[in-house]
Scaffold this motif. Structure first.
Motif, PDB file in Angstrom:
ATOM      1  N   ARG A  92       0.813  -1.175   0.088  1.00  0.00           N
ATOM      2  CA  ARG A  92       0.106  -0.078  -0.170  1.00  0.00           C
ATOM      3  C   ARG A  92       0.899   1.150   0.058  1.00  0.00           C
ATOM      4  NH1 ARG A  92       2.576  -1.456   4.677  1.00  0.00           N
ATOM      5  NH2 ARG A  92       1.556  -1.004   6.672  1.00  0.00           N
ATOM      6  N   ILE A  93       0.374   2.353  -0.511  1.00  0.00           N
ATOM      7  CA  ILE A  93       0.974   3.591  -0.457  1.00  0.00           C
ATOM      8  C   ILE A  93       0.214   4.677   0.455  1.00  0.00           C
ATOM      9  CG2 ILE A  93       1.665   5.655  -1.752  1.00  0.00           C
ATOM     10  CD1 ILE A  93       2.202   3.647  -4.080  1.00  0.00           C
ATOM     11  N   VAL A  94       0.784   4.934   1.636  1.00  0.00           N
ATOM     12  CA  VAL A  94      -0.025   5.806   2.555  1.00  0.00           C
ATOM     13  C   VAL A  94       0.451   7.067   2.280  1.00  0.00           C
ATOM     14  CG1 VAL A  94      -0.084   6.458   5.071  1.00  0.00           C
ATOM     15  CG2 VAL A  94      -0.108   4.152   4.126  1.00  0.00           C
ATOM     16  N   ILE A  95      -0.478   8.141   2.103  1.00  0.00           N
ATOM     17  CA  ILE A  95      -0.317   9.736   1.853  1.00  0.00           C
ATOM     18  C   ILE A  95      -0.999  10.491   2.847  1.00  0.00           C
ATOM     19  CG2 ILE A  95      -0.327  11.394   0.216  1.00  0.00           C
ATOM     20  CD1 ILE A  95      -0.343   9.243  -2.075  1.00  0.00           C
ATOM     21  N   GLY A  96      -0.328  11.163   3.433  1.00  0.00           N
ATOM     22  CA  GLY A  96      -1.202  12.146   4.463  1.00  0.00           C
ATOM     23  C   GLY A  96      -0.901  13.633   3.995  1.00  0.00           C
ATOM     24  N   ALA A  97      -1.888  14.021   3.860  1.00  0.00           N
ATOM     25  CA  ALA A  97      -1.918  15.394   3.168  1.00  0.00           C
ATOM     26  C   ALA A  97      -3.092  16.440   3.757  1.00  0.00           C
ATOM     27  CB  ALA A  97      -1.952  15.596   1.504  1.00  0.00           C
ATOM     28  N   PRO A 154      -2.543   0.110  -3.907  1.00  0.00           N
ATOM     29  CA  PRO A 154      -3.661   0.725  -3.390  1.00  0.00           C
ATOM     30  C   PRO A 154      -3.243   1.878  -2.565  1.00  0.00           C
ATOM     31  CG  PRO A 154      -3.445  -1.363  -2.311  1.00  0.00           C
ATOM     32  CD  PRO A 154      -2.359  -1.355  -3.340  1.00  0.00           C
ATOM     33  N   PHE A 155      -3.934   3.051  -2.780  1.00  0.00           N
ATOM     34  CA  PHE A 155      -3.615   4.283  -2.210  1.00  0.00           C
ATOM     35  C   PHE A 155      -4.409   4.443  -0.754  1.00  0.00           C
ATOM     36  CE2 PHE A 155      -2.076   5.291  -6.174  1.00  0.00           C
ATOM     37  CZ  PHE A 155      -0.849   5.910  -6.140  1.00  0.00           C
ATOM     38  N   TYR A 156      -3.696   5.008   0.423  1.00  0.00           N
ATOM     39  CA  TYR A 156      -4.469   5.041   1.399  1.00  0.00           C
ATOM     40  C   TYR A 156      -4.399   6.583   2.001  1.00  0.00           C
ATOM     41  CZ  TYR A 156      -5.639   0.270   1.935  1.00  0.00           C
ATOM     42  OH  TYR A 156      -5.913  -0.859   1.689  1.00  0.00           O
ATOM     43  N   ILE A 157      -5.261   7.396   1.705  1.00  0.00           N
ATOM     44  CA  ILE A 157      -4.708   8.862   1.701  1.00  0.00           C
ATOM     45  C   ILE A 157      -5.724   9.334   3.067  1.00  0.00           C
ATOM     46  CG2 ILE A 157      -5.304  11.210   0.846  1.00  0.00           C
ATOM     47  CD1 ILE A 157      -5.103   9.683  -2.044  1.00  0.00           C
ATOM     48  N   THR A 158      -5.002  10.182   3.917  1.00  0.00           N
ATOM     49  CA  THR A 158      -5.384  10.466   5.219  1.00  0.00           C
ATOM     50  C   THR A 158      -4.847  11.767   5.547  1.00  0.00           C
ATOM     51  OG1 THR A 158      -3.365   9.766   6.526  1.00  0.00           O
ATOM     52  CG2 THR A 158      -4.651   7.957   5.979  1.00  0.00           C
ATOM     53  N   ASP A 159      -5.091  12.083   6.684  1.00  0.00           N
ATOM     54  CA  ASP A 159      -4.567  13.580   7.003  1.00  0.00           C
ATOM     55  C   ASP A 159      -3.096  13.148   7.433  1.00  0.00           C
ATOM     56  OD1 ASP A 159      -4.372  13.099  10.488  1.00  0.00           O
ATOM     57  OD2 ASP A 159      -6.115  12.155   9.669  1.00  0.00           O
ATOM     58  N   LEU A 160      -2.426  14.207   7.974  1.00  0.00           N
ATOM     59  CA  LEU A 160      -0.882  14.122   8.054  1.00  0.00           C
ATOM     60  C   LEU A 160      -0.748  13.188   9.440  1.00  0.00           C
ATOM     61  CD1 LEU A 160       0.447  17.690   7.626  1.00  0.00           C
ATOM     62  CD2 LEU A 160       1.186  15.883   6.222  1.00  0.00           C
ATOM     63  N   ASN A 161      -1.273  13.332  10.515  1.00  0.00           N
ATOM     64  CA  ASN A 161      -1.070  12.897  11.816  1.00  0.00           C
ATOM     65  C   ASN A 161      -1.361  11.317  11.718  1.00  0.00           C
ATOM     66  OD1 ASN A 161      -0.453  15.440  12.691  1.00  0.00           O
ATOM     67  ND2 ASN A 161      -2.026  15.361  14.343  1.00  0.00           N
TER      68      ASN A 161
END
Ligand code: NAD
Length: 430
Positions: free
Chosen positions: A167-172, A191-198
């Protein structure tokens, strides 16, 4: 896309090489001029299977260059990765000095819109920290966005892992910034997991701590198995067949080491403390791991009647196979204990000797594997390099003073070892 990767260590270099392989223009930056000179000349300063070959190919094709000049790399790039070390400070809190220094260097060079990506493993809140440094150092906030993109590669299989991530985790904070990374990583089909930074920052610590916990759990079970006569390998197989548990990270052994698990477990304990939570479970995960190596050493010491005057032979020094990394390797603990107690240590490792010999010059390092056993009172399998799995145990035992084998990674078959005349001891079974 145009990419800069700052820090060419075990994470930065594979990242830069794989992004270049995908057809991006990549500039890898390191502050160490000697490293950059080696890299520019086609030599990888770290051992990682396949890395040097791919690095040379991408360099020859013009997709990959190396420099010490962070500012020039930032000015030439749209995406800037921070991939420098975050080693534990004295109290275990991750030391952010290298990340901060890079952020200050980036700030001075920003003259067009860029995305700054934290790939280093950093405590929750580090995205904001980097953003604030960039602002304080005078960068125009309209020209940068900070994103968290934790790395999950494993040393020894770093290239494969970077090319085939689970998986690729991106916090932005803003979708636009995350989209830039989605575009960059698109060809990897992960698969991408896009979340907040924290949350992205926490995913990394939680994942590594969980894996360390799984190993400590099976190591704790191994202790009970030794006492009650069960076999930990069979127990792990039976447990791992349950899909809810899974078979991975259930190998009982000397415990976890390396540059990530010890640092990240310690880091999460400290981060938790800062947020008012006493993570007792994780403290115990740590204690079990420390105890596992010492317990193994106690068994060896007891069998030999003390280490004083004895010769202890080690097969393997790296913290795991297929890497030259010795950070928090179990071999270091073993050498230290044996030498302190008056024993002599001989050791073999396919590639990590030059690193360990800087710390322990008084070990006898051998180049040919079988020489390690010469006149030894005990042979300890420390790192499960594949070349150790097929050794001729008869030949090994023939030159030893005492045919005693302590298998710290459960590599050898007891019956085969005993047939070769060894007294065989391992972890988690009698
Ligand atoms: P490393 O020590 O191997 O490499 C860091 C590199 O950064 C070094 O070459 C150093 O010279 C360079 N550097 C330091 N300060 C610099 C500066 N100001 N400018 C340019 N270069 C600079 O570290 P690593 O093992 O690659 O780890 C990097 C980060 O990735 C850490 O936060 C680590 O926790 C995380 N991580 C590591 C792994 C792993 O398996 N090693 C896996 C996942 C995540």
């Amino acid at each position: 896309m145009k990419v800069a990767v700052i820090g060419t260590g075990y994470v930065g270099l594979p990242t830069g090489v794989v992004l270049a392989q995908l057809g991006n223009d990549v500039i890898c930056v390191d502050k160490d001029p000697a490293k950059v000179e080696l890299l520019a000349g086609g030599t990888s300063p770290i051992y990682e299977p396949g890395l040097e070959e791919l690095m040379r190919k991408s360099t020859a094709e013009g997709f990959l260059t190396f420099t010490t000049d962070t500012a020039a790399a930032v000015r030439a790039s749209d995406i800037v990765f921070i991939a420098v070390g975050t080693p534990p400070g004295e109290d275990g809190t991750p030391d952010m000095q290298y990340v901060k220094a890079v952020a200050r260097d980036i700030a001075k060079a920003i003259d067009h819109p860029i995305v700054v990506v934290n790939k280093s493993t950093v405590p929750v809140g580090s995205g904001d920290l980097v953003e604030n440094i960039l602002k304080e150092e005078g960068a125009d906030p309209a020209l940068f966005q900070v994103v968290s993109n934790p790395e999950f590669l494993r040393e020894g299989t770093a290239l494969w892992d970077t090319q085939n991530p689970d998986r690729i985790v991106i916090g932005a904070k803003e979708k636009g910034a995350a989209d830039k990374l989605v575009e960059l990583y698109g060809p990897l089909n992960a698969p991408f997991y896009i979340t907040d930074l924290n949350s992205a920052e926490m995913i990394k610590y939680a994942s590594n701590s969980y894996l360390a916990m799984k190993i400590s759990f099976i190591n704790a079970i191994s202790r009970i198995c030794e006492a009650c006569g069960a076999n930990v390998a069979d127990v792990a197989k039976g447990m791992g067949a349950d899909k809810r548990i899974g078979a991975q990270f259930l190998g009982a052994g000397l415990g976890w080491g390396g540059s990530c698990f010890p640092k990240d477990v310690q880091g999460l304990i400290k981060i938790s403390e800062q947020y008012g939570y006493d993570f007792e479970l994780l403290k115990e995960v740590w204690n079990i791991n420390e105890d596992q190596t010492l317990h193994f050493l106690n068994r060896i010491e007891k069998r030999l009647g003390g280490f004083s005057g004895k010769t202890v032979a080690l097969l393997g020094l790296a913290f795991k196979p297929n890497t030259d990394d010795i950070r928090d390797a179990k071999s270091l603990v073993i050498i230290d204990e044996v030498q302190k107690k008056g024993g002599k240590v001989k050791a073999h490792d396919p590639i990590a000797v030059s690193h360990v010999s800087k710390i322990f010059p008084n070990v006898e390092y051998v180049e040919a594997i079988y020489d390690v056993a010469q006149d030894a009172d005990v042979l300890i399998l420390v790192t499960e390099w594949s070349e150790y799995k097929q050794l001729d145990l008869n030949r090994l035992g023939a030159c030893m003073k005492q045919k005693v084998l302590f298998d710290g990674r459960r590599v050898y078959d007891r019956a085969t070892a005993e047939k070769a005349g060894f007294e065989y001891y391992t972890i988690g079974s009698n």
